[in-house]
Every structure is written in C-alpha cells, then in structure tokens.
Design an enzyme around this catalytic site. Structure first.
Site, short mmCIF file in Angstrom:
data_model
loop_
_atom_site.label_atom_id
_atom_site.label_comp_id
_atom_site.label_asym_id
_atom_site.label_seq_id
_atom_site.Cartn_x
_atom_site.Cartn_y
_atom_site.Cartn_z
N PRO A 91 0.82 -1.22 0.00
CA PRO A 91 0.00 0.00 0.00
C PRO A 91 0.85 1.26 0.00
O PRO A 91 2.02 1.26 0.42
CB PRO A 91 -0.79 -0.12 1.30
CG PRO A 91 0.16 -0.86 2.22
CD PRO A 91 0.89 -1.84 1.33
N THR A 140 0.22 3.88 1.85
CA THR A 140 0.22 4.49 3.18
C THR A 140 1.37 3.99 4.05
O THR A 140 1.87 4.71 4.91
CB THR A 140 -1.11 4.20 3.89
OG1 THR A 140 -1.40 2.80 3.80
CG2 THR A 140 -2.24 5.00 3.27
N ASN A 141 1.78 2.76 3.86
CA ASN A 141 2.90 2.17 4.61
C ASN A 141 3.84 1.47 3.62
O ASN A 141 3.97 0.25 3.66
CB ASN A 141 2.38 1.18 5.66
CG ASN A 141 1.50 1.84 6.69
OD1 ASN A 141 1.95 2.65 7.49
ND2 ASN A 141 0.22 1.50 6.67
N GLY A 185 -8.28 -6.60 6.50
CA GLY A 185 -9.49 -5.80 6.36
C GLY A 185 -9.34 -4.48 7.08
O GLY A 185 -8.36 -4.26 7.79
N CYS A 189 -3.68 0.97 10.66
CA CYS A 189 -5.08 0.59 10.88
C CYS A 189 -5.37 0.25 12.33
O CYS A 189 -6.54 0.10 12.71
CB CYS A 189 -5.46 -0.57 9.98
SG CYS A 189 -4.34 -1.98 10.12
N GLU A 212 -13.32 4.58 10.75
CA GLU A 212 -11.88 4.72 10.54
C GLU A 212 -11.63 5.94 9.65
O GLU A 212 -12.32 6.16 8.66
CB GLU A 212 -11.32 3.46 9.88
CG GLU A 212 -9.81 3.49 9.69
CD GLU A 212 -9.29 2.27 8.96
OE1 GLU A 212 -8.33 1.67 9.44
OE2 GLU A 212 -9.85 1.93 7.90
N GLY A 250 -9.76 -12.45 10.31
CA GLY A 250 -10.52 -13.67 10.56
C GLY A 250 -11.86 -13.70 9.85
O GLY A 250 -12.16 -12.89 8.97
N GLY A 294 -14.10 -10.60 9.72
CA GLY A 294 -13.78 -9.59 8.72
C GLY A 294 -13.61 -10.15 7.32
O GLY A 294 -12.97 -9.52 6.48
N ARG A 295 -14.16 -11.34 7.07
CA ARG A 295 -14.13 -11.99 5.75
C ARG A 295 -12.69 -12.25 5.29
O ARG A 295 -12.35 -12.10 4.12
CB ARG A 295 -14.87 -11.14 4.72
CG ARG A 295 -16.33 -10.90 5.08
CD ARG A 295 -17.01 -10.03 4.05
NE ARG A 295 -17.11 -10.70 2.76
CZ ARG A 295 -17.30 -10.08 1.60
NH1 ARG A 295 -17.41 -8.76 1.59
NH2 ARG A 295 -17.38 -10.76 0.48
#
Length: 464
Positions: free
Chosen positions: A117, A119-120, A218, A251, A340, A422, A425-426
């Site tokens: 990503p 962002t990081n 997620g 996150c 968020e 998990g 969070g799909r």
C-alpha cells in the site's frame, strides 16, 4: 471485437519473465539450510536498518502521507526488529514430536505475490521481503503507483543485498511500472502460489477472488473503551500517542474513545495534556466541512498532521497539537467521525458503564472493522473479560496503545503490522500475518500404539 480477457503482449512478457525468475529462485531456495538462510536474513535486515531513515524521508516526500520520525521507527521495527522476535529455524528446520510420534517438515509456498500500500510503503517492502526470505520463498512485490519510486528503490536495494549474501537471483523482484492489468495477471495466474494482500478493500477482494490462495486483511475501526478503573493519566497519553502515530495511518490506531462518564472529565484533561485538542462549536463545523465534504473523507487530509488540518479548516490550535478530538452523542453511519479515518481525528463519546461501552464498540464494528482490533483501558479483570467476550475482533490491546499493542510490539501477540481479521472480517487468517502463513507442513505420523517406535529420528534427520 477483442476478447475482454486478452492480455496485452507487453504485459504478458513482463509476467512471464517475473514468474520464470521467481520459480527458478524458489526451487533453488527451498533446499537451503538454516545457517545459510539466517545469514541472508541478517544481512538484509541490517542493510534495511541502515536505510530506514532514508526511505522514511523518501516515502513522506513522495506520497505526502505520515511523518518521517514515525515511519523511521516502523522501518526499524520491520527490519532489524524482526530478528529479535522471529527465529528462522522455526520455518526451516524439521520438528520432531517424540510423544505423538510425528515428524513435521516445513515446506515453502513457492512464489509469493505481495501487494504494497501507499500508506505504509517501505515498511511493507521490508516486512514482506524478510518474511519471504525467512521461509525460503521468492516474492514479487507490487507497489501502489503513488509510492512507486521509493518502493522500487527499496525493493531493488534489499534484493541486491540478499543476492550478495547468497540468496538465489530473483528471490526478490518488484514491479517497476505497476498497473492494474499487470497486477491482475499476477494475482490470477496459476503460477502464483500465495498472495499477501495488503491495501484497499478493492485490491484485497481482488486477491480473494483470484482463484489463488490469499492471505488478506481488512479495515479497522478501533474502539477504545476507558473504564473508571483505568489509570487515567496513562490512558490519556497512550490514546493520543497511538491516534497520532504516523498521522493515524496504521489501521490499529484508535478511532473513537469510549469514556466512562465517571472519569470523562479527568480523561479529557489527560488527553489535552498529551497534545489533544477538543474541537467544538464553529471550529467543529469548519473541521467537518473540510474533512468530510458531502460525508466523504477528504483524500487530501489522509496522513496529514492535526495542525495542518486545523489550518486548512480555518482555525488555529496550540503548537504541538497531535490529535483533534470531536465529541459525538452516538455512533451513526451518517457520521464519518464514527468510522476509521486515516488522519489524527478522534471521536469521543461518553457512556454510563461497561455495558454501554460494549454496546458502543459493537455499534462501531457494525459500521466497519469487524475482526480487526479494539483497545481497553481498565484495571478490573472482570471488565476486560466482558469486553473481550463481547467484541467480534481478533485482538484487543489492554492498557497499551492500540498502534503497538495490536501489532505485537508491546504485547505477546504475533509481531506484525499486517492484521488478519478472521472470519468476522471476511479474511482467512485471524492472527497477525507473518512467516508462518508462508509455509505448510508435511507431517509424517507413526501408528499411535505404544509398542510402535520411531527410532532415532534425530540422527536420521542429520543424514538429509
């Protein structure tokens, strides 16, 4: 009419070359013994440490996200810091269980396709490259275009160091000109053995829908309940530290403070002393108008400082302000402060006891963030137990900042900044994603009858 699934020849050529190099490297690498792997990992981790600040500065300059000091720390934790918590032998050496009469052989996945990503960026390059090396896999790194330059440079740098230390050529590769068609080809190819999916929801879902094994993450929406039994001064400082870390890009940063009414006044003072600024009245409206035009988060504010946001919104805050705090009356899908945010703005809501605190946290998770993480500050084990039993998340940090606690830096959770969510969070993984997700085990099992013996398996393994 052209076939919608037709791949441009130039894209196919790049894909074929990447996979040819990756599979050749993976085939050779899978036979390396622990000492050789350890030497490669150590060399790369130390080299990454040497460039940690250099790449932190570059990432901020290129993307405009976050701040150099915190990105520097993240780069260190995800390079040399991994050597303190991860043991190469756990992913390379066979394991013998004499009692159960099972011998387990770790087997690398093969070729890892890893999304990175914006962002990081470099911290993800470091982390995914190192856990791939630890497990004798080859990796193809796919950076976000907004962080392409720093990611490509960092990936090519650690690849050079790895090869110099003895890794097969092609163990670490990177897309120098990332594009959606190219990434999709990598995700969907039957030559991909596993996908490490970190990024926006669209890319994570694409990874899961690729037909290949994928380890995805997620979104978060971290509720931080502060109970009346908490150490209020400590809690206030930790909340502000965590929410403002790298301008709230991780996150695991707290999203909304859920404060017991008995200690709310004290908590506000503690947070203010730590650098929070409570926004109200006309200033709050100005901030909302700037950050959430038409109810949607302002992209320009992502990863920016509290002082920057206040200035752009048209009001001033004390120098050194780290987080802007907006008090809300309820958790609502219509209020983006409930969700968020990826910039250092905290929601703040007052509740009457742990029951209301849990109900508030559950309401947040109904909006987004199921499976991810939560935080609680409390010194009553019964309160912690109620919170833990009620929330559909895979990790809860207790009396520690979420940004470091949920990532295993200040707790004994698996250390890692790739947060599995998990089934809630799909996702397929409920742990922090690390090297153990990049190997599988061949288990050789003897009959369980007491009179059946394995013999001297330790000596046998030395003959391999």
């Amino acid at each position: 009419m052209s076939d919608m699934n037709e791949v441009a020849p130039e894209v196919q050529k790049i894909v074929d070359e990447l996979f040819a190099n990756a599979h050749k490297a993976a085939s050779t690498f899978s036979g390396f013994e622990k000492d050789k792997v350890e030497a490669i990992v150590k060399a790369v981790a130390e080299a990454a440490q040497d460039k940690a600040e250099f790449y932190a500065e570059w990432a901020v300059r290129e993307t405009g996200f976050g701040n150099v000091a915190d990105k520097h720390q993240k780069n260190l934790l995800n390079s040399i810091g991994l050597l303190d918590v991860l043991n190469v032998g756990d992913y390379v050496d066979p394991q013998v269980d004499d009692k159960k009469k099972i011998v387990s052989f770790p087997k690398p996945a093969g070729v890892v396709v890893a999304l990175v990503p914006c962002t990081n960026p470099v911290t993800t390059i470091y982390y995914k490259a190192l856990i791939s090396l630890m497990t004798r896999n080859s990796v193809i790194l796919c950076p976000h275009p907004a962080a392409k330059e720093c990611c490509v440079h960092a990936a090519e740098y650690v690849a050079k160091i790895a090869e110099r230390a003895g890794a097969p050529k092609g163990s670490i590769q990177v897309l120098t000109e990332p594009s959606i068609p190219l990434v999709n080809q990598l995700l969907q190819s039957d030559r991909t053995n596993v996908i490490l999916a970190t990024g926006g929801p669209a890319m994570v879902r694409a990874a899961y829908g690729s037909g290949n094994p994928a380890v995805g993450v997620g979104p978060g929406n971290v509720a931080c309940y502060v109970d009346k039994t908490a150490d209020i001064a400590t809690a206030g400082g930790q909340v502000v530290f965590s929410n403002s870390f790298d301008h709230s890009l991780p996150c695991t940063c707290e999203s909304v403070v859920v404060a017991d009414k008995e200690i709310s006044s004290q908590l506000k003072l503690a947070m203010t002393a730590a650098g929070a600024y409570f926004v109200a009245g006309e200033e709050e409206q100005k901030l909302r108008d700037f950050l959430f035009p038409e109810g949607i988060a302002c992209v320009a504010a992502i990863g920016k400082s509290a002082e920057w946001m206040a200035d752009k919104a048209g009001f001033s805050v004390p120098e050194g302000t780290k987080s802007l705090v907006v008090e809300i009356d309820e958790i609502s899908i219509k209020d983006p402060v409930s969700k968020e945010k990826m910039f250092p703005v905290l929601g703040y809501i007052t509740v009457d006891g742990v029951g209301q605190g849990i109900a508030t946290a559950l309401a947040m998770l109904e909006l987004m963030g199921k499976g991810h993480s939560a935080v609680i500050h409390a010194n009553d084990p019964a309160v912690v137990a109620r919170y833990g039993a009620a929330l559909p998340v895979c990790r809860i940090a207790v009396n520690t900042p979420g940004v470091v606690g949920s990532a295993g830096m200040t707790t004994n959770l698996t250390q890692g900044s790739v947060i599995g969510t998990g089934f809630f969070g799909r996702s397929s993984v409920d742990d922090n994603v690390g090297p153990k997700q990049l190997i599988q085990w061949t288990r050789v099992a003897y009959h369980k009858e007491p009179d059946v013996e394995m013999g001297d398996m330790g000596a046998a393994l030395k003959t391999l």
